[in-house]
Scaffold this active site. Sequence first.
Site, short mmCIF file in Angstrom:
data_model
loop_
_atom_site.label_atom_id
_atom_site.label_comp_id
_atom_site.label_asym_id
_atom_site.label_seq_id
_atom_site.Cartn_x
_atom_site.Cartn_y
_atom_site.Cartn_z
N SER A 1 0.86 -1.17 0.00
CA SER A 1 0.00 0.00 0.00
C SER A 1 0.90 1.22 0.00
CB SER A 1 -0.88 0.00 1.26
OG SER A 1 -1.53 1.25 1.45
N TYR B 1 -2.59 -1.24 10.28
CA TYR B 1 -2.46 -1.37 8.83
C TYR B 1 -1.13 -0.78 8.35
CZ TYR B 1 -4.03 -1.29 3.94
OH TYR B 1 -4.16 -1.50 2.58
N LYS C 1 1.87 -2.90 6.61
CA LYS C 1 2.30 -2.62 5.24
C LYS C 1 3.76 -2.18 5.18
CE LYS C 1 -1.54 -3.77 3.26
NZ LYS C 1 -1.59 -5.02 2.43
#
Length: 278
Positions: free
Chosen positions: A160, A173, A177
């Site tokens: 991402s 998150y 990532k």
Amino acid sequence: MQTILSAAGLGGGMTAARPLQGRVAIVTGSTSGIGLGIAEALAGQGAAVVLNGFGDPAAIEATCRGLSAAHDVPVRYDGADMADAAAVAALVERTRRGVGPADILVNNAGIQHVAPIEEFPPEKWDAILAINLSAAFHAIRAALPGMKERGWGRIVNIASAHGLIASPFKSAYVAAKHGIVGLTRTVALEAAAHGITCNAVCPGYVWTPLVAGQIAQQAAARGLPEDEVIRQVFLAERPTRRFATIEEIAATTAFLCSAGAASITGVALPVDGGWTAH
């Protein structure tokens, strides 16, 4: 586990029109969204595909049949729980027995939760790291020995833009990532001498059901209407002022699996409309 489609008839030779003919690809988190788009792109280039993810069994079976018929390749489904290390390894082994050893591994499975750190549920932290980061490690660990034996492999981790930069309220998150990007570079260094590449694709915001859910969560966290969240949060730093498409991410991933990308490895490639160029 039920095999949706037989692997019989999998060809060995490659052609210019179908450069992945004879290859076997596992795409995790591929029953919808970005993962399904990637699976379709790889099938379109001739690869046999193993789908993975959650959803209605009848709908998944129909998806497998449709992909197989559209692209004349074997397609099967494996419902392995990507939060379970043993299940991830078993997915790779079942693929080897049922379709063939994995030549291409796309680690796409992911979940999201948005909340301030002091309100972030610990169980959500654990689940996000398990599925978004640890699952990729377990899948690579299981698939890499066979790729080394055959002297060819393509590993693509769907990271991402949040693997390169951070945003508020996404602690798990962003951490996962960033970890995926580091894992990608390490695997690239270890595997380079064996004809194997490992890269990360770092999308900005792509219009998917996952992003639609994030918009609602961000709206609640920030006390803003959803259209303002889109304008002020999701697209504010994106020079193109639009969401990326699933097709764009799929095409990038398919290119990284091609012969033309043989010298590209260890890269975290932003596909973010210029967001991380700031």
